[in-house]
Each structure stands twice: as structure tokens, then as C-alpha cells.
Design a protein around this motif. Structure first.
Motif, PDB file in Angstrom:
ATOM      1  N   GLY A  12       0.971  -1.380   0.090  1.00 47.91           N
ATOM      2  CA  GLY A  12       0.003   0.080   0.239  1.00 47.91           C
ATOM      3  C   GLY A  12       0.802   1.075  -0.022  1.00 47.91           C
ATOM      4  N   ASP A  13       2.155   1.366   0.459  1.00 47.51           N
ATOM      5  CA  ASP A  13       3.075   2.233   0.246  1.00 47.51           C
ATOM      6  C   ASP A  13       3.759   2.500  -0.988  1.00 47.51           C
ATOM      7  OD1 ASP A  13       2.909   3.493   3.015  1.00 47.51           O
ATOM      8  OD2 ASP A  13       3.357   1.530   3.670  1.00 47.51           O
ATOM      9  N   VAL A  14       3.938   1.239  -1.864  1.00 44.12           N
ATOM     10  CA  VAL A  14       4.750   1.240  -2.846  1.00 44.12           C
ATOM     11  C   VAL A  14       3.827   1.378  -4.056  1.00 44.12           C
ATOM     12  CG1 VAL A  14       6.226  -0.404  -4.350  1.00 44.12           C
ATOM     13  CG2 VAL A  14       6.615  -0.488  -1.781  1.00 44.12           C
ATOM     14  N   GLU A  15       2.899   0.894  -4.239  1.00 41.11           N
ATOM     15  CA  GLU A  15       1.987   1.097  -5.356  1.00 41.11           C
ATOM     16  C   GLU A  15       1.588   2.573  -5.926  1.00 41.11           C
ATOM     17  OE1 GLU A  15      -1.651  -1.444  -7.816  1.00 41.11           O
ATOM     18  OE2 GLU A  15      -0.802  -2.047  -5.856  1.00 41.11           O
ATOM     19  N   PRO A  16       1.248   3.270  -4.864  1.00 37.92           N
ATOM     20  CA  PRO A  16       1.002   4.554  -5.215  1.00 37.92           C
ATOM     21  C   PRO A  16       2.215   5.375  -5.696  1.00 37.92           C
ATOM     22  CG  PRO A  16      -0.137   4.054  -2.996  1.00 37.92           C
ATOM     23  CD  PRO A  16       0.868   2.919  -3.435  1.00 37.92           C
ATOM     24  N   LEU A  17       3.307   4.989  -5.329  1.00 38.39           N
ATOM     25  CA  LEU A  17       4.632   5.457  -5.854  1.00 38.39           C
ATOM     26  C   LEU A  17       4.809   5.218  -7.251  1.00 38.39           C
ATOM     27  CD1 LEU A  17       7.227   5.850  -3.006  1.00 38.39           C
ATOM     28  CD2 LEU A  17       5.445   7.649  -3.819  1.00 38.39           C
ATOM     29  N   VAL A  18       4.288   3.895  -7.332  1.00 37.02           N
ATOM     30  CA  VAL A  18       4.209   3.633  -8.884  1.00 37.02           C
ATOM     31  C   VAL A  18       3.462   4.337  -9.923  1.00 37.02           C
ATOM     32  CG1 VAL A  18       3.993   1.878 -10.695  1.00 37.02           C
ATOM     33  CG2 VAL A  18       5.096   1.168  -8.550  1.00 37.02           C
ATOM     34  N   ALA A  19       2.466   4.861  -9.331  1.00 31.44           N
ATOM     35  CA  ALA A  19       1.396   5.694 -10.180  1.00 31.44           C
ATOM     36  C   ALA A  19       1.997   6.891 -10.264  1.00 31.44           C
ATOM     37  CB  ALA A  19      -0.020   5.685  -9.315  1.00 31.44           C
ATOM     38  N   LEU A  20       2.420   7.357  -9.330  1.00 35.32           N
ATOM     39  CA  LEU A  20       3.129   8.862  -9.403  1.00 35.32           C
ATOM     40  C   LEU A  20       4.446   8.980 -10.127  1.00 35.32           C
ATOM     41  CD1 LEU A  20       3.282  11.919  -8.173  1.00 35.32           C
ATOM     42  CD2 LEU A  20       4.728  11.061  -6.305  1.00 35.32           C
ATOM     43  N   ALA A  21       5.109   7.834 -10.115  1.00 32.31           N
ATOM     44  CA  ALA A  21       6.412   7.624 -10.925  1.00 32.31           C
ATOM     45  C   ALA A  21       6.012   7.825 -12.403  1.00 32.31           C
ATOM     46  CB  ALA A  21       7.355   6.777 -10.558  1.00 32.31           C
ATOM     47  N   VAL A  22       5.140   7.081 -12.710  1.00 33.91           N
ATOM     48  CA  VAL A  22       4.703   7.012 -14.189  1.00 33.91           C
ATOM     49  C   VAL A  22       4.135   8.536 -14.754  1.00 33.91           C
ATOM     50  CG1 VAL A  22       2.939   6.109 -15.693  1.00 33.91           C
ATOM     51  CG2 VAL A  22       4.096   4.704 -14.250  1.00 33.91           C
ATOM     52  N   GLN A  23       3.432   9.195 -13.768  1.00 34.80           N
ATOM     53  CA  GLN A  23       3.026  10.496 -14.051  1.00 34.80           C
ATOM     54  C   GLN A  23       4.158  11.676 -13.987  1.00 34.80           C
ATOM     55  OE1 GLN A  23       0.096  11.433 -15.181  1.00 34.80           O
ATOM     56  NE2 GLN A  23      -0.597   9.423 -14.963  1.00 34.80           N
TER      57      GLN A  23
END
Length: 408
Positions: A12-23
Motif C-alpha cells: 500500500g506504500d509502494v503501489e501509489p509511488l508507481v502511479a506517481l512515478a509514471v506521471q
């Protein structure tokens, strides 16, 4: 421009950072992520083409501290990730941290002289007179009397952070030539934290205590197809009920038995998510299907209800899918999400972390009611999906020296 995203926590901490990194990358900037070296996190980041800098031991091996001494040792370990984070941040124009990465990450940003942002995925964790802090007592400490003012509770909370973490944190900062901090909680959160929650699910009420930047939830669309065997199971009957507890390991022993019994009591089939708890069917009947890592965005659109632990990500994914929920909170901020689900009328909050077949049967009765599904569908229409894009722009603005404003 280059930014570093740093976290130490669960899925739950890692997956949102993937979304942010892509953007962030879509805006033309370079991005890398510091995260635990667990295989599932490495695969998640590799699938998005985002470089991973592994830090610390695997999150799956971490144990919750059970004493003040253990908590101090944990802080020393977390702060000791400074070298890896600082090395990854070399040449970066900004650093954003989530989860338990604050101890090392803020010191790294300070040492390098670059802008620093701390983001959280739950309003419950931010000081406010409108709600009480998470209940976390020092060993032997007495709970405050019922009815104690929230401001007093937050003052006690700040003292608790200093008592539990101050000595270890400042010992590490001294070892790397940085000055001590006298308010550990403020050091962790900063005076301008970002709140990455959907405004319908996790609203923030403005206060004079903290200047919060509310970005919206960081969601990355998942385009992966569901496994053919799972699709066949879904299509073989009425929509089943999903039960899974994500990255929680200490789930009560009989949770799977209680959940499957409750699901069967309502005449439904079950999809069982193994998760870190290793949930599994209780017998050989063909009304249960077990899944591991799977596209929950697609799956939750095809189930009758979702029984889960109340992580921010799972709650948001189920809400976005319009799936009624039963939240069985296990720890941390999960009681907040349970209350939000019940308060919004999109499901039920289970009382306590140890369900029985009877208690889950009653909770599922609420979740499976037609009015609950109708309400869940209405809330789904209000869920925003632009939070990661908005946060990416704010982060690059911060890297360029601009002061970010809340976008919600």
C-alpha cells in the motif's frame, strides 16, 4: 529534472509511488524509487519501467516492535538507510517520501539541500482538532481518560514520538553531521505534508495546526487481464464475494474459515486472496477459487462484495469499482477506513480484528443489501483518478522552487 521517490512499507506504500512515478515521467522528468527489496515490489516497479533502488531488509521479514527498546532499534535501522537513500538522491532536484522512509529520507534531503515532501495516505495520521490520533501507548503507559480533548491527545502523541524515537533519531543525525530535532513528529510529517487520498473517501478538514496539500489518491490504471481460470470461475455462477487481507501477516488463525462460512451462509461463492497471511480454502468444495497477485481493479468490478483489512489502497480500489465492502481492521489506519466505509453507506465496519462466521454473516448482510450496492455505485462515480497526475505536477513545481497549493 530528476526526482527520487522513497518509501519503506507494504504494498500500500509502494503501489501509489508507481502511479506517481509514471506521471512524473510523463511530464518529461527522470524518476527513481527507493523501496524494500521484496520480490513483488521489484516486479511491480519493473512492470512500470521504473528503476528500483532497494533499501533495507525485505518488508515481509519485518516484525512490529513490541517494546520501547525494539522501537528504538527499528528507528536506528530506518535512519540507517540514509546512505542508500542519499546515494540515490545524488543529482536529484527533489525527494518525496512515504511510509516509514521519513527518518532517512528527510535527513538525506537536508544533507543534499534539495526540496523535501512527505506524503501520507490517510487523514487519520495527521494532527487535527477534528479527530483523535491513532492509539499508540508506550509500554506501561495509561490511556488518557475518555472524553479528553483532541488537542491534548495530539500533544501526548507528539511527546510519545519524542520518547520512543528521539534518542535513536538524533544519534544517527549526529553521526552524519546534522543537528538534532526536538519534535520528532514534526520532523517526520513536515509543516506541509501531502495527503494522497480521494476527497470523497478520505476528506481533509482544514485546520490552523497544519498546512496540508490534498492531492487526491494516486491510482495507476491496471490493464492486466484476469487469469483465464479465474474468468471461468466468475462466469460459472452469480458474482462471488472476495476475501483477502493484503500485506497483513498476523491475521487471526480462523479468519478464512469464518469468512468462507459467512459467504456460504449467504449462498455465495468465494474468491480467496492469499496475501501475506496465506489465506486458503478450508475444504475441497468447488465454490472457492484462490488467487495470488491479480488485477484487483478488474476483479472487484465482478464481485458481489469485498471483505478486506481496510488498507487505503484496497478501500479505494473497491470503492472505485462500486463493490460493497466489509472492512475487518487489523492495525494502523484501517479503523479509519472501516469507519469511512460504514459512514458512507458503502459497506460495513466489522467490530474488531477477529471475525467469526456469525459476525461476518451479519456484516455481509449489510454489504449485500441492494441499497448498499446502489450507494456504492453512486460513490464510485465520484472517485477521482487524477490525483497522481496532479501530484506529479506539484512535485516538479516544488523541485523548481514553486510553492505547491492543494489541488482538491
Amino acid at each position: 529534472m530528476r526526482v527520487l521517490l522513497s518509501t519503506y512499507g507494504s504494498r500500500g506504500d509502494v503501489e501509489p509511488l508507481v502511479a506517481l512515478a509514471v506521471q512524473v515521467r510523463a511530464l518529461g522528468a527522470e524518476v527513481r524509487v527507493c523501496a524494500p527489496p521484496d520480490r513483488e515490489f521489484a516486479e511491480l516497479l519493473a512492470g512500470a519501467g521504473v528503476p528500483l533502488v532497494p533499501v533495507g531488509p525485505p518488508m515481509g521479514t519485518m516484525v512490529r516492535p513490541s517494546s520501547a527498546g525494539a522501537a528504538a532499534r527499528r528507528v536506528s535501522e530506518l535512519a540507517g538507510m540514509f546512505d542508500a537513500v542519499a546515494a540515490a538522491a545524488e543529482g536529484c532536484d527533489a525527494l518525496l517520501a512515504t511510509g516509514l522512509a521519513h527518518f532517512a529520507s528527510r535527513s538525506a534531503a537536508e544533507a543534499l539541500g534539495i526540496p523535501y515532501v512527505y506524503a501520507t495516505f490517510c487523514p487519520f495520521l495527521l494532527p487535527s482538532p477534528h479527530h483523535a490520533p491513532p492509539a499508540a501507548l508506550l509500554p506501561g503507559e495509561q490511556a488518557p481518560p475518555a472524553g479528553t480533548d483532541n488537542r491534548v491527545l495530539w500533544e501526548l502523541n507528539a511527546r510519545g514520538f519524542n520518547a520512543m524515537h528521539g534518542t535513536a533519531l538524533n544519534a544517527h543525525r549526529a553521526s552524519i553531521g546534522l543537528p538534532p530535532v526536538d519534535d520528532v513528529r514534526s520532523f517526520m510529517l513536515t509543516d506541509r505534508p501531502w495527503l494522497a487520498t480521494d476527497p470523497a473517501l478520505g476528506p481533509w478538514q482544514e485546520t490552523s495546526e497544519l498546512d496540508v496539500v490534498h492531492t487526491g489518491a494516486w491510482i495507476r490504471p491496471d490493464e492486466r487481464p484476469l487469469p483465464a481460470e479465474l474468468v471461468a470461475f466468475l462466469e460459472a455462477g452469480a458474482p462471488p464475494v472476495y476475501v483477502g487481507f493484503g500485506s497483513m501477516r498476523g491475521v487471526p488463525e480462523d479468519t478464512a474459515r469464518a469468512a468462507i462460512g459467512a459467504i456460504r451462509a449467504h449462498g455465495r461463492r468465494a474468491v480467496v486472496g492469499r496475501g501475506w497471511a496465506g489465506l486458503a480454502p478450508i475444504d475441497g468444495r468447488d465454490d472457492c477459487f484462490t488467487v495470488g497477485e491479480v488485477n484487483q481493479q478488474a476483479l472487484f468490478r465482478r464481485v458481489a462484495a469485498v471483505v478486506h483489512h481496510g488498507g487505503a489502497g484496497t478501500t479505494t480500489t473497491a470503492a472505485r469499482a462500486g463493490a460493497p465492502q466489509v472492512v475487518v481492521p487489523q492495525a494502523g489506519d484501517q479503523s479509519y477506513w472501516a469507519d469511512r466505509v460504514a459512514g458512507l453507506g458503502i459497506g460495513a465496519a466489522h467490530d474488531g480484528p477477529a471475525p467469526t462466521a456469525a459476525s461476518l454473516t451479519a456484516a455481509l448482510g449489510t454489504a449485500l443489501a441492494p441499497m448498499t450496492r446502489a450507494r456504492a455505485g453512486a460513490v464510485a462515480d465520484a472517485i477521482r483518478t487524477d490525483g497522481a497526475a496532479a501530484a506529479a505536477k506539484l512535485l516538479l513545481d516544488a523541485a523548481a522552487g514553486a510553492r505547491p497549493a492543494s489541488v482538491v
